[in-house]
Design an enzyme around this catalytic site. Structure first.
Site, PDB file in Angstrom:
ATOM      1  N   ASP A  24       0.971  -1.262  -0.012  1.00 52.24           N
ATOM      2  CA  ASP A  24       0.098   0.075   0.099  1.00 52.24           C
ATOM      3  C   ASP A  24       0.828   1.089   0.019  1.00 52.24           C
ATOM      4  OD1 ASP A  24      -2.345   1.372  -0.053  1.00 52.24           O
ATOM      5  OD2 ASP A  24      -2.735   1.092   2.050  1.00 52.24           O
ATOM      6  N   ARG A  28       0.231   7.808  -2.758  1.00 51.45           N
ATOM      7  CA  ARG A  28       0.631   8.599  -1.821  1.00 51.45           C
ATOM      8  C   ARG A  28       2.347   9.073  -2.176  1.00 51.45           C
ATOM      9  NH1 ARG A  28      -1.443   6.235   3.527  1.00 51.45           N
ATOM     10  NH2 ARG A  28      -2.092   4.679   1.844  1.00 51.45           N
ATOM     11  N   HIS A  41       2.735   3.193  -8.986  1.00 51.02           N
ATOM     12  CA  HIS A  41       2.600   1.865  -9.290  1.00 51.02           C
ATOM     13  C   HIS A  41       3.860   1.205 -10.129  1.00 51.02           C
ATOM     14  CE1 HIS A  41      -1.313   2.016  -7.592  1.00 51.02           C
ATOM     15  NE2 HIS A  41      -1.782   2.777  -8.494  1.00 51.02           N
ATOM     16  N   THR A  70     -10.321  -6.867  -6.035  1.00 50.93           N
ATOM     17  CA  THR A  70     -11.969  -6.929  -6.789  1.00 50.93           C
ATOM     18  C   THR A  70     -12.485  -5.394  -6.691  1.00 50.93           C
ATOM     19  OG1 THR A  70     -13.069  -7.619  -4.588  1.00 50.93           O
ATOM     20  CG2 THR A  70     -12.489  -9.344  -6.713  1.00 50.93           C
ATOM     21  N   GLU A  71     -11.894  -4.707  -5.579  1.00 48.19           N
ATOM     22  CA  GLU A  71     -12.504  -3.282  -5.355  1.00 48.19           C
ATOM     23  C   GLU A  71     -11.830  -2.199  -6.181  1.00 48.19           C
ATOM     24  OE1 GLU A  71     -11.999  -5.288  -2.649  1.00 48.19           O
ATOM     25  OE2 GLU A  71     -14.057  -5.983  -2.553  1.00 48.19           O
ATOM     26  N   ARG A  75     -11.442   2.431  -9.306  1.00 47.94           N
ATOM     27  CA  ARG A  75     -10.370   3.381  -9.499  1.00 47.94           C
ATOM     28  C   ARG A  75     -10.671   4.134 -11.256  1.00 47.94           C
ATOM     29  NH1 ARG A  75      -4.939   2.411  -6.166  1.00 47.94           N
ATOM     30  NH2 ARG A  75      -6.032   1.810  -4.118  1.00 47.94           N
ATOM     31  N   LEU A 135      11.645 -19.948  -5.444  1.00 48.52           N
ATOM     32  CA  LEU A 135      10.610 -19.170  -4.536  1.00 48.52           C
ATOM     33  C   LEU A 135       9.175 -19.541  -5.168  1.00 48.52           C
ATOM     34  CD1 LEU A 135       9.760 -16.796  -2.328  1.00 48.52           C
ATOM     35  CD2 LEU A 135       9.667 -15.552  -4.630  1.00 48.52           C
ATOM     36  N   ARG A 192       1.808  -4.885   5.934  1.00 48.37           N
ATOM     37  CA  ARG A 192       0.901  -4.013   5.203  1.00 48.37           C
ATOM     38  C   ARG A 192       1.972  -2.593   5.403  1.00 48.37           C
ATOM     39  NH1 ARG A 192      -5.288  -2.690   3.952  1.00 48.37           N
ATOM     40  NH2 ARG A 192      -4.959  -0.985   2.773  1.00 48.37           N
ATOM     41  N   LEU A 199      -7.413  -5.176   6.750  1.00 44.97           N
ATOM     42  CA  LEU A 199      -7.290  -6.372   5.956  1.00 44.97           C
ATOM     43  C   LEU A 199      -7.421  -6.049   4.351  1.00 44.97           C
ATOM     44  CD1 LEU A 199      -5.685  -8.906   6.916  1.00 44.97           C
ATOM     45  CD2 LEU A 199      -7.831  -9.996   7.398  1.00 44.97           C
TER      46      LEU A 199
HETATM   47  C1  FPP Z   1      -2.119   0.236  -3.244  1.00 40.91           C
HETATM   48  O1  FPP Z   1      -1.530   1.496  -3.241  1.00 40.91           O
HETATM   49  C2  FPP Z   1      -1.356  -0.455  -4.373  1.00 40.91           C
HETATM   50  C3  FPP Z   1      -2.006  -1.041  -5.476  1.00 40.91           C
HETATM   51  C4  FPP Z   1      -3.518  -0.951  -5.446  1.00 40.91           C
HETATM   52  C5  FPP Z   1      -1.484  -1.886  -6.473  1.00 40.91           C
HETATM   53  C6  FPP Z   1      -0.334  -2.625  -6.158  1.00 40.91           C
HETATM   54  C7  FPP Z   1       0.396  -3.006  -7.419  1.00 40.91           C
HETATM   55  C8  FPP Z   1       1.830  -2.815  -7.556  1.00 40.91           C
HETATM   56  C9  FPP Z   1       2.670  -2.444  -6.475  1.00 40.91           C
HETATM   57  C10 FPP Z   1       2.220  -3.000  -8.924  1.00 40.91           C
HETATM   58  C11 FPP Z   1       2.254  -4.218  -9.828  1.00 40.91           C
HETATM   59  C12 FPP Z   1       2.420  -5.534  -8.920  1.00 40.91           C
HETATM   60  C13 FPP Z   1       3.184  -6.609  -9.505  1.00 40.91           C
HETATM   61  C14 FPP Z   1       2.992  -7.815  -8.840  1.00 40.91           C
HETATM   62  C15 FPP Z   1       4.210  -6.659 -10.529  1.00 40.91           C
HETATM   63  P1  FPP Z   1      -2.364   2.808  -3.413  1.00 40.91           P
HETATM   64  O2  FPP Z   1      -2.607   3.073  -4.882  1.00 40.91           O
HETATM   65  O3  FPP Z   1      -3.736   2.495  -2.810  1.00 40.91           O
HETATM   66  O4  FPP Z   1      -1.776   3.906  -2.806  1.00 40.91           O
HETATM   67  P2  FPP Z   1      -2.445   4.982  -1.760  1.00 40.91           P
HETATM   68  O5  FPP Z   1      -3.018   4.161  -0.703  1.00 40.91           O
HETATM   69  O6  FPP Z   1      -1.242   5.651  -1.301  1.00 40.91           O
HETATM   70  O7  FPP Z   1      -3.570   5.775  -2.683  1.00 40.91           O
END
Ligand code: FPP
Length: 244
Positions: A24, A28, A41, A70-71, A75, A135, A192, A199
């Site tokens: 997460d 930000r 990302h 799923t949520e 975005r 792994l 997390r 969760l």
């Molecule tokens: C949460 O941060 C993160 C996600 C919803 C996406 C996670 C995806 C990746 C790290 C990249 C791709 C993954 C792989 C396996 C290559 P957020 O966007 O909710 O951040 P915020 O809470 O600061 O808005």
């Protein structure tokens, strides 16, 4: 890495076998740099690659990450598109590197909700890496814990209706076998990042006895030193599985 391995040895740390991660804070992280969320990302996907390599070198055998829930479809179209593109490219890179890195990759979540092109890459990657002995890396895409349980219950109900199972055959082990994670051990440690303590529908069945580690570090900034901190925290805990 030498330094980290030395600390694990000196401090006599037990390395968790299976670590689940909610990555997460990408949005930000990007916002702090006046960049679009999707840039966070991109950076986050680089962190994934680094952490799975470091984690495996530290002795972790299974890593399971939450890449798309799923949520997350709620975005913006731009952000969803960027995440899907990132995941697709990751799967393609993984296929190309599969003979080199010996990693066994599996995807959990509802594949029926994904684009055909992504499902094709997932199937290819799972097939190519299924016997790899390195792994065990699991990526949750279009995953929701309640949805996973619902899908498992539907499959079990069909078995009962078609008389291949009796209602009393439904043990916890049997339910495990119908979940997307069938065959994986339950996670020992959940990490997390970014300060949220929820969760968010991630592996609710599998995390029943897992230790939770929360850190304020944003996912793109997460390093092997942070992973070591999580492992230290895990070692300060005694796991009794409800016994005494
Ligand atoms: C949460 O941060 C993160 C996600 C919803 C996406 C996670 C995806 C990746 C790290 C990249 C791709 C993954 C792989 C396996 C290559 P957020 O966007 O909710 O951040 P915020 O809470 O600061 O808005």
């Amino acid at each position: 890495m030498e330094e980290i391995l030395k600390k694990i040895k000196e401090e006599n740390l037990k390395v968790p076998k299976h670590v689940a991660i909610i990555m997460d804070g990408n949005g930000r992280w990007a916002k702090k740099r006046n960049m679009p969320r999707k840039y966070g990302h991109v950076q986050g996907s680089k962190t994934v690659e680094q952490i799975i390599e470091d984690g495996y070198n530290m002795g972790i055998e299974y890593i399971t990450v939450y890449a798309f829930s799923t949520e997350n479809w709620k975005r913006s179209e731009d952000e969803v598109g960027a995440l899907m593109k990132l995941l697709q490219n990751y799967l393609i890179d993984c296929i190309e590197r599969s003979t080199k890195n010996n990693m066994c990759v599996r995807v959990i979540g509802d594949k029926t909700g994904l684009a055909d092109s992504i499902v094709k890459k997932i199937n290819e990657l799972e097939e190519i890496t299924k016997n790899a002995t390195g792994l065990k890396f699991t990526i949750a895409i279009n995953y929701g814990g309640r949805d996973e349980i619902r899908r498992a219950v539907t499959k079990i109900a069909h078995e009962v209706a078609e008389k291949r199972l009796l209602p009393d055959d439904i043990t916890e082990d049997l339910v495990n076998d119908y979940l997307d994670t069938a065959g994986l051990p339950d996670p020992d440690l959940l990490i997390r990042t970014s300060g949220e303590m929820r969760l968010s529908n991630y592996l609710p069945w599998q995390l029943a006895y897992t230790e939770f580690y929360f850190t304020d570090v944003l996912w793109p900034d997460f390093t092997k030193e942070d992973l070591l901190s999580a492992i230290r925290y895990y070692n300060g805990r005694e796991r009794r599985f409800g016994g005494v």
